[in-house]
Design a protein around this motif. Sequence first.
Motif, short mmCIF file in Angstrom:
data_model
loop_
_atom_site.label_atom_id
_atom_site.label_comp_id
_atom_site.label_asym_id
_atom_site.label_seq_id
_atom_site.Cartn_x
_atom_site.Cartn_y
_atom_site.Cartn_z
N MET A 40 0.82 -1.20 0.00
CA MET A 40 0.00 0.00 0.00
C MET A 40 0.86 1.26 0.00
O MET A 40 0.49 2.28 -0.59
CB MET A 40 -0.95 -0.01 1.20
N PHE A 41 2.03 1.20 0.66
CA PHE A 41 2.95 2.34 0.60
C PHE A 41 3.41 2.57 -0.84
O PHE A 41 3.42 3.70 -1.33
CB PHE A 41 4.14 2.10 1.52
N LEU A 42 3.78 1.47 -1.52
CA LEU A 42 4.22 1.58 -2.91
C LEU A 42 3.08 2.07 -3.81
O LEU A 42 3.31 2.86 -4.73
CB LEU A 42 4.71 0.22 -3.40
N GLY A 43 1.87 1.59 -3.55
CA GLY A 43 0.73 2.04 -4.34
C GLY A 43 0.48 3.52 -4.18
O GLY A 43 0.25 4.24 -5.16
N GLY A 44 0.51 4.00 -2.93
CA GLY A 44 0.33 5.43 -2.69
C GLY A 44 1.45 6.25 -3.31
O GLY A 44 1.21 7.32 -3.88
N PHE A 45 2.68 5.75 -3.20
CA PHE A 45 3.82 6.44 -3.79
C PHE A 45 3.66 6.58 -5.31
O PHE A 45 3.82 7.66 -5.88
CB PHE A 45 5.11 5.67 -3.47
N ALA A 46 3.37 5.47 -5.98
CA ALA A 46 3.25 5.49 -7.44
C ALA A 46 2.11 6.39 -7.89
O ALA A 46 2.24 7.14 -8.87
CB ALA A 46 3.05 4.06 -7.96
N THR A 47 0.99 6.34 -7.18
CA THR A 47 -0.17 7.14 -7.56
C THR A 47 0.17 8.63 -7.58
O THR A 47 -0.06 9.33 -8.57
CB THR A 47 -1.33 6.88 -6.59
N PHE A 48 0.72 9.13 -6.48
CA PHE A 48 0.98 10.57 -6.39
C PHE A 48 2.21 10.98 -7.19
O PHE A 48 2.28 12.11 -7.67
CB PHE A 48 1.12 10.97 -4.92
N SER A 49 3.18 10.08 -7.34
CA SER A 49 4.35 10.41 -8.14
C SER A 49 3.99 10.58 -9.61
O SER A 49 4.39 11.56 -10.25
CB SER A 49 5.41 9.31 -7.97
#
Length: 424
Positions: A40-49
Amino acid sequence: MQLNWFSFRQIPQVPMSSMSTASTYLEAGTTEYKQANLAMFLGGFATFSLLYGPQTLLPLFAHTFHVSPAGASLTLSAGTAALALMLIPFSLLSDRYGRSLLMKCSLFGSAFFTLLVPLVDTFSHFLVLRVLLGVAIAGLPATAMAYLGEEIAPSARGRAMGLYIAGNAFGGMSGRFIISWLTSVGGWHMAFLCSGLLGMAAAILFYRSVPDSRHFRARAVSLTMLLQDARALFADAALPKIYAVSFMLMGVFVALYNYLGFRLEASPYGLSHTQVSAIFLLYALGTVSSATAGRWVDKIGRRNVLWRMVVLMIAGLALTQFAWLPVIVAGVALFTMGFFGTHSTASGWAGERARERRALSSAVYLTAYYLGGSLLGSGAGLAWGFGQWRGVSATLLLALLAVLGCALLLKKITPLSAVVPPSR
């Protein structure tokens, strides 16, 4: 499996594997809990990046494609608008087909459309890809909160939600700097190529890490059910106030960062655009405050954390009224910490309070969130014409006082049964 294509309704069937683990939540400290948090951290990171990374390149796009600054800003707003419009439809799809599948498709799709950007040579084609990115990327935020609410043990949900929001903050901060730096090294085509590859790597790691859903139960989807669920959400004593918090919260956050630059570039500071852009480094504090707020939620409950985070935002806004630059930066830091702490707390509450309607509730929350950032975030600029920073600050203060009022009202609302903890 019985399917009625006209009404788009399905009689759900629960797999035997799901039945056998139906009472099993992901407990803090276990391997699968850590894998879920990483995913979920990676998902949030990729989304906003991927979504916000190009923000620092708007002047370059205006020059390259010979469009106005307002036209160049469409490279950002086209994606966020598409995202906002798709949140509720994707929440309905996740209710029918599952959480993890939609999140995986969302991340792979958004990385794919980013990888296509270096191939375009017209502004219109560029905007089409940004719209497609917004559509694809909406699947993760529309589903993530519902997934965490269903799969994480009640005693650890606050921490898990905080880490997800921390990923959002880290992605929003690093994405801007990564694309900006890569553009200075090899041009914007190479920057988008590398950004897309980074997004694809995050999608692969997400796919390999995220545990399968154990507590998901497919729900029939129809317009009638959607309206019934929406009425139920807005009839709840707490949820409309949480949605109002979301709208105003993102609005004041976007407005502060939008118009702080005008102040710092003017006399007596005279900072350059590059120097002002360094203010986004304060997003790093959001990764800390959201995770911290999540731990506090697990200990003392959302109703006792939410209003404290709002007070922190008000204190930070007050410090920005001073003329000394270090004090202004300190104020923005407190404001940023309060924002991510408030968002982490309220977003988790929106999903958990809604119970079986958590996917739709999370989508409504995020729709209000992005609409607030667009409407209030831009509308606060009208106050700049009247009183410059003082005028903007007064507008933001009024909105934050309204958020604080909602938080205090939420504090008095009777929590749900202990079967759906912790909302105390």
